[in-house]
Motif scaffolding. Sequence first.
Motif, PDB file in Angstrom:
ATOM      1  N   ASP A 156       0.855  -1.192   0.000  1.00 29.97           N
ATOM      2  CA  ASP A 156       0.000   0.000   0.000  1.00 29.97           C
ATOM      3  C   ASP A 156       0.888   1.238   0.000  1.00 29.97           C
ATOM      4  O   ASP A 156       2.114   1.141  -0.154  1.00 29.97           O
ATOM      5  CB  ASP A 156      -0.947  -0.007   1.200  1.00 29.97           C
ATOM      6  CG  ASP A 156      -0.228  -0.118   2.535  1.00 29.97           C
ATOM      7  OD1 ASP A 156       0.896   0.416   2.663  1.00 29.97           O
ATOM      8  OD2 ASP A 156      -0.781  -0.752   3.460  1.00 29.97           O
ATOM      9  N   ASP A 157       0.289   2.383   0.185  1.00 26.42           N
ATOM     10  CA  ASP A 157       1.021   3.654   0.158  1.00 26.42           C
ATOM     11  C   ASP A 157       1.310   4.203   1.547  1.00 26.42           C
ATOM     12  O   ASP A 157       1.705   5.364   1.690  1.00 26.42           O
ATOM     13  CB  ASP A 157       0.211   4.694  -0.620  1.00 26.42           C
ATOM     14  CG  ASP A 157       0.058   4.341  -2.088  1.00 26.42           C
ATOM     15  OD1 ASP A 157       1.026   3.806  -2.661  1.00 26.42           O
ATOM     16  OD2 ASP A 157      -1.031   4.599  -2.650  1.00 26.42           O
ATOM     17  N   SER A 158       1.125   3.410   2.582  1.00 24.73           N
ATOM     18  CA  SER A 158       1.234   3.928   3.951  1.00 24.73           C
ATOM     19  C   SER A 158       2.665   4.171   4.397  1.00 24.73           C
ATOM     20  O   SER A 158       2.915   4.927   5.334  1.00 24.73           O
ATOM     21  CB  SER A 158       0.566   2.953   4.929  1.00 24.73           C
ATOM     22  OG  SER A 158       1.316   1.742   5.023  1.00 24.73           O
ATOM     23  N   GLY A 159       3.631   3.514   3.744  1.00 27.56           N
ATOM     24  CA  GLY A 159       5.017   3.612   4.188  1.00 27.56           C
ATOM     25  C   GLY A 159       5.319   2.819   5.437  1.00 27.56           C
ATOM     26  O   GLY A 159       6.402   2.947   6.025  1.00 27.56           O
ATOM     27  N   THR A 160       4.393   1.964   5.845  1.00 28.31           N
ATOM     28  CA  THR A 160       4.565   1.155   7.054  1.00 28.31           C
ATOM     29  C   THR A 160       5.643   0.101   6.858  1.00 28.31           C
ATOM     30  O   THR A 160       5.607  -0.650   5.878  1.00 28.31           O
ATOM     31  CB  THR A 160       3.246   0.459   7.416  1.00 28.31           C
ATOM     32  OG1 THR A 160       2.231   1.443   7.592  1.00 28.31           O
ATOM     33  CG2 THR A 160       3.395  -0.381   8.673  1.00 28.31           C
ATOM     34  N   PRO A 161       6.633   0.009   7.758  1.00 25.77           N
ATOM     35  CA  PRO A 161       7.626  -1.067   7.661  1.00 25.77           C
ATOM     36  C   PRO A 161       6.956  -2.433   7.829  1.00 25.77           C
ATOM     37  O   PRO A 161       6.157  -2.625   8.760  1.00 25.77           O
ATOM     38  CB  PRO A 161       8.592  -0.784   8.809  1.00 25.77           C
ATOM     39  CG  PRO A 161       8.373   0.653   9.146  1.00 25.77           C
ATOM     40  CD  PRO A 161       6.927   0.924   8.874  1.00 25.77           C
ATOM     41  N   ARG A 162       7.267  -3.334   6.941  1.00 27.91           N
ATOM     42  CA  ARG A 162       6.668  -4.671   6.967  1.00 27.91           C
ATOM     43  C   ARG A 162       7.762  -5.731   6.890  1.00 27.91           C
ATOM     44  O   ARG A 162       8.862  -5.474   6.368  1.00 27.91           O
ATOM     45  CB  ARG A 162       5.726  -4.857   5.768  1.00 27.91           C
ATOM     46  CG  ARG A 162       4.529  -3.921   5.745  1.00 27.91           C
ATOM     47  CD  ARG A 162       3.749  -4.077   4.440  1.00 27.91           C
ATOM     48  NE  ARG A 162       2.582  -3.203   4.389  1.00 27.91           N
ATOM     49  CZ  ARG A 162       1.383  -3.537   4.845  1.00 27.91           C
ATOM     50  NH1 ARG A 162       1.199  -4.740   5.385  1.00 27.91           N
ATOM     51  NH2 ARG A 162       0.376  -2.689   4.763  1.00 27.91           N
ATOM     52  N   PRO A 163       7.460  -6.941   7.401  1.00 32.08           N
ATOM     53  CA  PRO A 163       8.392  -8.032   7.136  1.00 32.08           C
ATOM     54  C   PRO A 163       8.584  -8.156   5.629  1.00 32.08           C
ATOM     55  O   PRO A 163       7.645  -7.907   4.857  1.00 32.08           O
ATOM     56  CB  PRO A 163       7.704  -9.255   7.733  1.00 32.08           C
ATOM     57  CG  PRO A 163       6.270  -8.876   7.869  1.00 32.08           C
ATOM     58  CD  PRO A 163       6.255  -7.401   8.092  1.00 32.08           C
ATOM     59  N   THR A 164       9.776  -8.504   5.214  1.00 37.30           N
ATOM     60  CA  THR A 164      10.154  -8.391   3.804  1.00 37.30           C
ATOM     61  C   THR A 164      10.759  -9.689   3.288  1.00 37.30           C
ATOM     62  O   THR A 164      11.527 -10.341   3.998  1.00 37.30           O
ATOM     63  CB  THR A 164      11.154  -7.231   3.630  1.00 37.30           C
ATOM     64  OG1 THR A 164      10.508  -6.004   4.014  1.00 37.30           O
ATOM     65  CG2 THR A 164      11.646  -7.118   2.198  1.00 37.30           C
ATOM     66  N   VAL A 165      10.405 -10.012   2.052  1.00 34.97           N
ATOM     67  CA  VAL A 165      11.010 -11.157   1.373  1.00 34.97           C
ATOM     68  C   VAL A 165      11.847 -10.643   0.213  1.00 34.97           C
ATOM     69  O   VAL A 165      11.323  -9.984  -0.695  1.00 34.97           O
ATOM     70  CB  VAL A 165       9.950 -12.144   0.851  1.00 34.97           C
ATOM     71  CG1 VAL A 165      10.640 -13.385   0.277  1.00 34.97           C
ATOM     72  CG2 VAL A 165       8.983 -12.544   1.955  1.00 34.97           C
ATOM     73  N   ILE A 166      13.130 -10.923   0.244  1.00 33.53           N
ATOM     74  CA  ILE A 166      14.002 -10.719  -0.919  1.00 33.53           C
ATOM     75  C   ILE A 166      14.011 -12.040  -1.686  1.00 33.53           C
ATOM     76  O   ILE A 166      14.254 -13.102  -1.108  1.00 33.53           O
ATOM     77  CB  ILE A 166      15.422 -10.325  -0.493  1.00 33.53           C
ATOM     78  CG1 ILE A 166      15.403  -8.966   0.226  1.00 33.53           C
ATOM     79  CG2 ILE A 166      16.356 -10.288  -1.695  1.00 33.53           C
ATOM     80  CD1 ILE A 166      16.744  -8.560   0.808  1.00 33.53           C
ATOM     81  N   MET A 167      13.743 -11.977  -2.982  1.00 31.50           N
ATOM     82  CA  MET A 167      13.587 -13.191  -3.780  1.00 31.50           C
ATOM     83  C   MET A 167      14.470 -13.130  -5.019  1.00 31.50           C
ATOM     84  O   MET A 167      14.594 -12.074  -5.644  1.00 31.50           O
ATOM     85  CB  MET A 167      12.129 -13.350  -4.243  1.00 31.50           C
ATOM     86  CG  MET A 167      11.087 -13.250  -3.159  1.00 31.50           C
ATOM     87  SD  MET A 167       9.409 -13.261  -3.826  1.00 31.50           S
ATOM     88  CE  MET A 167       9.293 -14.946  -4.401  1.00 31.50           C
ATOM     89  N   HIS A 168      15.058 -14.266  -5.377  1.00 33.85           N
ATOM     90  CA  HIS A 168      15.717 -14.357  -6.680  1.00 33.85           C
ATOM     91  C   HIS A 168      15.556 -15.751  -7.252  1.00 33.85           C
ATOM     92  O   HIS A 168      15.304 -16.723  -6.544  1.00 33.85           O
ATOM     93  CB  HIS A 168      17.193 -13.955  -6.603  1.00 33.85           C
ATOM     94  CG  HIS A 168      18.052 -14.813  -5.720  1.00 33.85           C
ATOM     95  ND1 HIS A 168      18.431 -16.100  -6.056  1.00 33.85           N
ATOM     96  CD2 HIS A 168      18.632 -14.558  -4.515  1.00 33.85           C
ATOM     97  CE1 HIS A 168      19.209 -16.586  -5.109  1.00 33.85           C
ATOM     98  NE2 HIS A 168      19.335 -15.675  -4.151  1.00 33.85           N
ATOM     99  N   ASN A 169      15.696 -15.820  -8.544  1.00 39.53           N
ATOM    100  CA  ASN A 169      15.558 -17.070  -9.284  1.00 39.53           C
ATOM    101  C   ASN A 169      16.881 -17.817  -9.283  1.00 39.53           C
ATOM    102  O   ASN A 169      17.729 -17.575  -8.420  1.00 39.53           O
ATOM    103  CB  ASN A 169      15.051 -16.757 -10.705  1.00 39.53           C
ATOM    104  CG  ASN A 169      14.062 -17.780 -11.222  1.00 39.53           C
ATOM    105  OD1 ASN A 169      14.275 -18.982 -11.137  1.00 39.53           O
ATOM    106  ND2 ASN A 169      12.961 -17.295 -11.770  1.00 39.53           N
TER     107      ASN A 169
END
Length: 408
Positions: free
Chosen positions: A145-158
Motif C-alpha cells: 500500500d502507500d502507507s510507508g509502514t515497515p513490513r516483514p520483507t522477502v528478498i527473492m531471486h531465481n
Amino acid sequence: MKQLLFPNNAQFWYETLRSMSHIAYGGADFGEVVSTAARITEDDYDSWYTEWFATADRVSSEAETALAAGHPISARDGFLRASNYYRSAEFFLHSKECDPRHDHAYDRSVECFRAAAALYTTPRIEPVQIPYEGTTLPGYLYRADDSGTPRPTVIMHNGFDGTAEEMHFFGAPAAIERGYTVLVFDGPGMPGPRHHQGLVFRPDWENVITPVIDFAETIPEVDNSRIALLGLSMGGVLAPRAAAFEHRLAALIAVDGLYDLGELSVRNIPGTREEAERLLRAASASELDAAFEQAMAHDPIARWAVNHGMYVMGVDTPRAFNASYLDYTLTGGIAEKIQCPTLVCDAEEDIFFKGQPEQLYDHLTCPKTLMEFTTEEGAGAHCHPGAMRLSIARIYNWLDDTLAATRP
C-alpha cells in the motif's frame, strides 16, 4: 508427474509444466499452453521458439488493443501472460554462441511485464536498480500500500535459468497478499545482467546479497529486523551460501535446497572425487570432452543444461561448465555457518537435484525445517510446478510463523 506432452523429452515437458504452473498467478492460460505445445516439434529448439513467440505476439497484441480501448485490467492480464510466453520462447536459445533471437524475446518479456506492472494499483510494482559493484542489478519492489509502514520483507531471486519477472508467478504477489514487502532481483548470471551487462554467475553470493540488503534497508516499507531471503532452483545453493556470511537475515528459504553442485559434475566420472575434479580442471582431457559431447547428443536435459551453462558461466566448453559447478558448494563447513531459521524444500521426483535437499538439511546447525512435496499432491517436480498454490501456502505459513517469533 507423468509426462502428458513430449513423452521423449523430459526437458520439453518440464518447461511446459513450468508455464502451466504460472496459471496460478496469472502467467498463463491452460488452453494457450496446450495449443502452443501441440504445434511444437519435439526436440526441435527452433520449433519451440517459433510457436511460443507466435503465442506471445498474439497475446501481447491483444493486450495492447485492450489498453488502447480503455480496458486496463484485460490489458494487464494479457501482458502478464505474454511476458511468460516470451520468456519461454527464448529458453532454449542460449549457448556459448548465443542465438541472436534470444535478446529480442527476452526484451519483449521484460517490456510486457513492466507494462503489466504499471497497470497494478494493489500491489504497487516498481522497477528498481540496485547498486552493485559500479553498476546496477535490475529488480522490482512490491509495496502492499502507500502507507510507508515497515513490513516483514522477502528478498527473492531465481536460479540457473529463471528471470526476476518470473518470480511474480513463484510467490511475489502471494507474499504481498500476506502482508509482506517484496524485493525481487536478477543477480549476476541471471537474465537481466547476463543479457545486457555480460555479468556471469559467481559462487560467492554473499557479495551479491549484501548490497541488495543494503538497498532494502533504505526502503521505508522494509522492516530491517525481519528480512527473509528466498532462492529458487539454483538459488537453493546461492541463497544459503549468502546466508552463511550475511547475518542480517531473519529467515532463509531454499526452493529447493542444494548442497553441492560439484556432485553433479563428477557423478559419472570414474575414480575418486579428487581425480574427477583434477580431470575437469585439466588443460586437456580429450576422453572426458568426448563423453560430455556424447551425453549432450543423447540426453535432452544434458544438451540444454550444458549449452545454457556455458552461456551463464561465461565459459567455452562443456568441461569448463562442469568444472565451474565445483565452486558452487556449501561443503567445508559453509552450511554450518548459517544462523537464521532455514526452510529447505524438497521435491519427490526432482529430475535435476535429487537428494541434495536432504544433504543441505543434514549439514545445517541453525533452526531448520525440511518440507517435502510429493507426486501425489501434484507437487513432486523440481520447484513444484503444477502445485504453486499448495507449495506457496506451505512456504509462507512457515515464514509467517518464523518471523512472528521475531516481532518486537
